[in-house]
Scaffold this active site. Structure first.
Site, short mmCIF file in Angstrom:
data_model
loop_
_atom_site.label_atom_id
_atom_site.label_comp_id
_atom_site.label_asym_id
_atom_site.label_seq_id
_atom_site.Cartn_x
_atom_site.Cartn_y
_atom_site.Cartn_z
CB CYS A 194 60.22 19.51 5.18
SG CYS A 194 60.86 20.77 4.06
CE1 TYR A 195 59.22 26.57 9.95
CE2 TYR A 195 57.67 25.20 11.17
CZ TYR A 195 58.36 26.37 11.03
OH TYR A 195 58.23 27.36 11.98
CG HIS A 218 58.45 16.53 1.56
ND1 HIS A 218 57.55 17.02 2.48
CD2 HIS A 218 59.21 17.59 1.18
CE1 HIS A 218 57.76 18.31 2.65
NE2 HIS A 218 58.76 18.69 1.88
CD GLU A 267 55.47 14.15 3.11
OE1 GLU A 267 56.43 13.53 3.61
OE2 GLU A 267 55.41 15.39 3.08
CE LYS A 321 35.30 10.52 -2.47
NZ LYS A 321 34.14 11.41 -2.23
N GLY A 362 56.16 22.89 6.20
CA GLY A 362 55.42 24.15 6.21
C GLY A 362 56.16 25.17 5.38
CG ASP A 373 31.90 10.91 0.38
OD1 ASP A 373 32.68 9.97 0.11
OD2 ASP A 373 32.20 12.10 0.22
#
Ligand code: XMP
Length: 511
Positions: A82-83, A169, A171, A367, A55, A227
């Site tokens: 992180c945060y 991070h 990710e 997605k 964040g 979609d």
């Protein structure tokens, strides 16, 4: 659905959806929820693990988001990123300090010892840092598990309580073994079984839809986009011909697209598809309109009118299918920023259709998961990997007034560009690529004659969510081929330019 699930608590970082997507990709269902969730709500959600995201705040800021200490007494494993890591340290009486200089980019980190999170990861590897504050003291009962030369507490944890904090991070792809770290958290720390696969999803959803929809009539507005196509195919598997799809062809689609929708869904999958060919009336109503917003408004309202007429012929239905996906659900809870362009999609439909309930079979999916479901259902790549295409179609890629001739010119140029991008093997890495017919003419020479024809612009961007975008670095030889082919094969085009602006300050579309 009775899946094991991980809770991703959103502390406002820019990679939060990415964390959730990675977890799902690793086979574990997860949901991204606001960090204001109460302990009672967390308990009810009953996750097998909790991830605190990064964040933008500092834990000491007056308005920075916090979390109750009780979250660590639930017996549920926690990973703070992180945060999120700083918050663990701060909440459990460790210390976080403001560093003089932030640390951004790739760093080498080394494990101080083996731990549950380190399996399969080399002792030293590259991670992606993006922070200013630093953890300077870890809470009692915790130990430092990894460091970089400038960040002594890169990873810390309490293996008994199964609580960990990581400063980098995991990710983002620049963290070489980030995915392995997340995997270790899910499978070694949370002991996940990994029951989230798209094959399971399809089976479960079809069973659920069968039960819910029974013999009732279901209506779907099909646009040809991923979609709505996947949502309709899923529902079709459950209710067969009780699903009626209406496809409004406004005549502003790309070359071959309207036929493809009919071929794939009506003839291929044997769906009950009604095609409303409204191209003439759209052209008529657009006559004389050259302002982008005006064009959008005309198309948006006419689309609804045409759909309404078709729906009236069908009569009352029980359900309306919509292709809402998870990012739409997350986003709709937030303030929308300024309307830069009035977007047209089928969101305006419910008020004009006589139905009892909306069903959104994809509302839990990202997605990339929607695409996997599409493939699982047997849809061709041309539909599943179709690039995003705006509702108003080519009308906002032709500057100024729309005419049949201009549409024909743009369709051919756009087709060539798409074909060459595909031939060069670039279609998956470029977010969107298309041609634009500018309202500018230039002098050229073709054969021995002077020409005065249109300038075609090529636009290709990379992006993750269309909120920001960068122009794609397409190799010169590919651009050259496109330019040669368009000027040779397309009538009324004698100059090709390549758009090299990012978003912001530009937007992806030209209008
Ligand atoms: P811009 O041009 O605003 O586009 O950078 C961001 C993304 O949205 C798409 N786009 C639309 N999609 N209806 C849609 O469904 C619209 O009216 C519309 N206008 C733009 C655009 O193609 C890009 O992916």
């Amino acid at each position: 659905m009775n899946h094991e699930k991980v809770l991703v608590l959103d502390f406002g970082g820019q990679y939060n959806q990415l964390i959730a997507r990675r977890v799902r990709d690793l086979g574990v269902y997860c949901e991204l929820k606001p960090c204001s969730m109460t302990i009672e709500e967390i308990r009810k959600f009953s996750p097998i693990g909790i991830i605190f995201t990064g964040g933008p705040n500092s834990v000491y800021d007056e308005h920075s988001p916090h979390i109750s200490k009780e979250v660590f007494d639930l017996g549920i494993p926690v990973l703070g990123i992180c945060y999120g890591a700083q918050l663990i340290a701060h909440t459990l009486n460790g210390k976080v300090e403001h560093a003089e200089k932030g640390e951004y980019g790739k760093r080498e980190f080394s494990f101080a010892k083996e731990c549950l999170l380190s399996e399969g990861i080399p002792q030293t590897s590259v991670c992606w840092m993006s922070h200013t504050d630093l953890i300077s003291e870890i809470p009692a009962g915790f130990e430092v598990l990894a460091s970089t030369p400038t960040c002594p507490v890169t990873l810390f944890g309490n293996e008994d309580k199964r609580v960990y904090g990581v400063q980098f991070h995991p990710e983002v792809v620049h963290s070489e073994y980030g995915n392995d770290l997340l995997k270790n958290f899910l499978y070694r720390v949370c002991r996940a079984a990994g029951d989230w696969t798209m094959k399971n999803f399809v089976g479960e959803q079809v069973a659920l839809l069968k039960e819910k929809l029974g013999n009732k009539k279901v209506l779907c507005a099909m646009s040809g986009g991923v979609d709505s196509a996947v949502a309709a195919t899923l529902v079709h598997k459950a209710v067969g011909e009780n699903l009626i799809c209406v496809f409004v062809d406004h005549g502003l689609l790309r070359k071959g697209e309207a036929d493809e929708v009919v071929n794939v869904f009506k003839y291929g999958l044997k769906m009950n598809l009604i095609k409303a060919d409204a191209s003439e009336i759209f052209l008529q109503k657009l006559k004389g309109a050259d302002d982008p917003e005006k064009k959008r408004k005309i198309i948006g309202s006419l689309f609804i009118k045409v759909f309404e007429e078709e729906a009236k012929k069908i009569g009352a239905v029980d359900f309306l299918v919509q292709g809402t996906i998870y990012p739409d659900v997350i986003e709709s809870g937030k303030d929308k920023s300024d309307v830069i362009k009035s977007h047209h999609n089928v969101g305006g439909l419910p008020s004009v259709v006589d139905f009892k309930e909306i069903i959104e079979p994809l509302r839990d999916l990202f997605k990339d998961e929607v695409r996997k479901v599409g493939t699982e259902l047997g849809l061709p790549d041309s539909i599943v990997y179709r690039q995003p295409f705006p509702g108003p179609g080519l009308a906002i890629r032709i500057m100024g007034e729309i005419t049949k001739e201009k549409l024909a010119t743009l369709r051919e140029a756009d087709f060539i560009f798409r074909e060459e991008i595909k031939n060069a093997g670039l279609s998956r890495e470029i977010w969107q690529y298309f041609a634009v017919l500018t309202n500018c003419k230039t002098v050229g020479v073709q054969g021995d004659a002077r020409t005065y024809e249109n300038v075609i612009a090529l636009r290709a961007v990379t992006s993750v969510d269309a909120m920001t975008a960068d122009w794609a670095r397409i190799p010169y030889d590919v651009l050259e081929k496109v330019s040669t082919r368009i000027t040779n094969e397309v009538r009324h085009a004698n100059k090709i330019v390549y758009d090299i602006t990012s978003k912001p300050p530009s937007t992806i579309e030209w209008e």
